[in-house]
Design a protein around this motif. Sequence first.
Motif, short mmCIF file in Angstrom:
data_model
loop_
_atom_site.label_atom_id
_atom_site.label_comp_id
_atom_site.label_asym_id
_atom_site.label_seq_id
_atom_site.Cartn_x
_atom_site.Cartn_y
_atom_site.Cartn_z
N PRO A 1 0.81 -1.23 0.00
CA PRO A 1 0.00 0.00 0.00
C PRO A 1 0.83 1.27 0.00
O PRO A 1 0.44 2.27 -0.60
CB PRO A 1 -0.85 -0.12 1.28
N PHE A 2 2.01 1.24 0.66
CA PHE A 2 2.85 2.44 0.65
C PHE A 2 3.35 2.72 -0.76
O PHE A 2 3.36 3.85 -1.24
CB PHE A 2 4.07 2.26 1.57
N LYS B 1 2.03 1.70 -3.52
CA LYS B 1 0.93 2.08 -4.39
C LYS B 1 0.67 3.57 -4.28
O LYS B 1 0.52 4.28 -5.29
CB LYS B 1 -0.33 1.29 -4.03
N HIS B 2 0.59 4.04 -3.06
CA HIS B 2 0.34 5.47 -2.87
C HIS B 2 1.48 6.29 -3.45
O HIS B 2 1.25 7.33 -4.07
CB HIS B 2 0.18 5.77 -1.38
N GLN C 1 -2.72 4.63 3.61
CA GLN C 1 -2.31 3.24 3.77
C GLN C 1 -3.41 2.26 3.44
O GLN C 1 -3.23 1.07 3.59
CB GLN C 1 -1.79 2.98 5.18
N GLY D 1 -4.37 1.87 0.47
CA GLY D 1 -3.60 1.27 -0.61
C GLY D 1 -4.40 0.53 -1.66
O GLY D 1 -3.84 -0.16 -2.49
#
Lengths: 633, 387
Positions: A57-58, A60-61, B25, B27
């Motif tokens: 997720p990090f 991706k952001h 987060q 994501g």
Amino acid sequence: MEVETKSNYGKVILDYGPSGLVIASVNKDSNSTASVNKDSNSTELRVLHALHLADNPFIKHFMISSSEIFCKLQEEANKLFPNTVPQSTVASYSRKYRGILRELVASFEEARDSSSASLYYNLEFVWHFCEIMFISSNPELPVLPYYSEWIHLNFDDSKVVVSHLEDELSEMDSENAKKMWGVIFKLVFHGKTKEAASYLSHMNPTNSPVVEEQIASMSELMRKRPVYHPTLHSVTNYERAWSAWKEEVELRMSHRIFFGHEELLFICKIMLGDDAAFENAKDKIDSWYEYLGMTLTYKYPTARPGSLKGHAKLVIEEFGFHDPANMVPMERVLLEAMDYNIVSVLRDMQLHWNYPWFTLHFADLVYCNGRFSSLKDIELESSSVGLLRDEFILDHGTTLMQHATMWQVGVRYLESIPDRGGWPVIKECIQRKKALTDFDTHKIISVAERFGFSGEIHGICRERALMKLKQGQKQDALLWSIKAGDGPLTTHILDILLVDGTCDIEQSLLESLRNALPCADRLLFLTGFCDFRKMMDRKDLRGAVSQLCHLIKENLIPTRMADKIALNIQHFKDRNTTFEDWQVSTLMEFLHTRVNPSEVGDDMFQKLNSVLLCNRAEGIVKSLNSAKIKLVK
Amino acid sequence: MNGFDSEWETTQNGQTGPILEIGTQVGRCISRVRWLHAGETFIPDALATEFFLVSTYGEDSNTVSLWKLNAIETGYENKFKTTCLHKANLAGNITGITVLDGDNFALTTSLGIMSVFKISHKHVGLDSMEPSGFSLVDTRSLHSFSGRMPAPATDIVATDPTSVVTVGEDGSIYEYSIKTKEIVRSFEKADPLSISVVSSIGRSEIVTGNGGGQVKLWDLRSSSNQPVVVLCPNVLLNNLAGAVSIAQYPSQSHVLFVGYQSGCMDLWDIRRGTGCQPAANLVSEASTGGAIGEIQFHRINEDHFFTCNQLGSISHWFPSEDDDVEMLQRNLDNFEHLNIEFLRRGLSYLDMYSSPLAINSLSISPNDRILCGGDSGVAYITDISGV
């Protein structure tokens, strides 16, 4: 946006292994000669796979944020075309990229993923230096302000150390005093003499008046040190001020003002550029680039970016850190950047990083700036940058297009390739996207519509129609086949619907059928039948009968539909409405020649027949009555 | 929860505009965002603590998470913090969320499943409680195609605190009682087209929008499986674009705003019955473009409403100040009896926020905050107290 580092990790060396990129973490406090663990079974080694990156997720952001910055830069570049984007603007975008890199590092630190944090920390480290060489600095002006900032951001731990010692500053023991001196020395090495001066006041634990005076004198020298700023000073004035300050330092040295105070003497000698002091400083410095910064600060403050390489070579030899031939990749990249060798920098970053994030975005910045194409005294393969940029975008964009959720980000990259170079990839990838729901399908279609990929849109709609058919959603399938503009498929689905016999098709679908496909009997029947139903709903019996008779006369009613259609006759029973003779005859003929009595049932058949007979009879009676009236008159 | 306990602090200086960026987060692509209302608040409080739900889609397994927004410093510059309190993984895309009350919420997935969650609370201070997490209390597989293939459930709405209605691509509508855990009413395959959106206009009436752009009114008390009213869009204007969002005008429940896949919007007076024309059309050239994801009216100032769309915009719509601006095509026979300001004056819009990726959902809280989320995986909260 500048974000200060929160902590310094051990330097991570990028190295190239047989199976891909391998990363090894190096302890910050280890021997200055970096030791890289190349054991493939080591837990410190990790191979990066581009696609898997986006699952974090990090990351991706981070990738989405960088795509936003990228897109904004493209907008700006397009607005200014054929002019290039000004240097200051490109530099600000570069700082934005660094900002999100640091944000990513902070996220990994918070999640206690130190290896990922180190990886991106070093990426930002290299990026920052490349930004200095290729974007921020002016080849004809001193590079020191940028270089010092880079060194200080990455090697400054003064705030961390001072925060630990905050409560003890007024009364430090020898160990803490040593740490504080370490902080002060570091700040001096980095050229941050004003900040160093602010800590000096704490370094007189015995409150000795002599030491107090010495500290005051040193603080004054430190604060007075001229600091060059490209927009505020001319080089000539700065050199003059620098010489004057140097003379003052020499004077105080010669007057033995700092005699007896080892640390202050050391600082003074550093500021004078004394070789012996520099030699002693090596023990307190981790890397040759930090040492280079000190050298530039106190020996060559007006060095231009182009002379960095020469100074670096000398420093490397003096420092004895590495045999230049055996340098680790990151350091090779720094030296290539000092050579203004953008192509080598990009090549090596791509080789070692094995993922085009750095190369793509940095090449794009250099390309948008277009600065190097106008400089004659620097040899640069600037013409290659644009081509490389496009290749990197293609690589990165194609990778993203394969990801389940990041593909829309990939589209944004690919559409920025000139001359629609990315369109074939977008087209290809869109066709392969799996859509499990209508919502997903519409997302893909909306992207295809942006590019005018009508063929692909039709293909996607056709796929959806077939899926709906498989799921038993016939009218939904018809809707999608109309959207696909697929005549044969639409006809096929209509056939299926007609076989079902209900003809109960949603109004909006029927309306669209009128315009959707070229004339076909089924469509003519359906649209005609739609009109018939509308008239029946409105209780317009005359109109409905007329329409039905038209369908019969034109032989448009499919054989298998005749029985069901005929059932509508029962609703024609209305005393107030009599039909034309020919209409009744047509309906009667239809009933007796096309309708199977056993299908509709004998009773129903009789009922239908009697409705028509009654209507005919009513008509005859009315006409006889009107004839009678005329005779009477 | 490694990676989900992020706390972000940003500053609000009292001006209208983005105040926070949260949930980075997460994501994953966000499908729905919903404020958790703990009862009505009549006076908006800019510093109120609030809670909201975020659901995701796009992966094989997706999440629904509960977040807390609270002010951590107040003064000239207010600082806010968001914290993820709890998350749950579910198979399939999460397609709809509805909040029943402060204690329960329900959602639907692309596997045709409806799930109900109960919110747990913890003591805060002496005599107040606040949400702290949630747990699954019920799950039903509702929607399926013929042949038992699961059909995506596309939306869900609460008709009252104990009942929800779900709709799906199978064209079916189900009313489900949370209390008795039973299907109360079902309209099996009642719509031959996929139903993409449902909205409640009363305890026993719902409206749905389908893939052909039709809007249908259903009476849940009726034994008939036929809709009470069917509204068909103008095929030439709308070109078979599906209806994807419906909002009811706050003070006139018979007035509906419908957003389409084409980016158009229609305003309908449902009292006019089947076959009527819309009172007004907002054609796609005049709109911000891209399929309208959701439409939400401002709680107090009902002439203002907000939309999100697939092109990544959050737009604020309001009665026009400028006579030359013409966003609406009004049907002169159909709107004069409607007491709606922007029908008289015209409609303007302002893009409040723009993202490079689609924004799929928005929600307005009683404290005048708008929450939105989309394919960037980031949820944004903006203060709209200036409206």
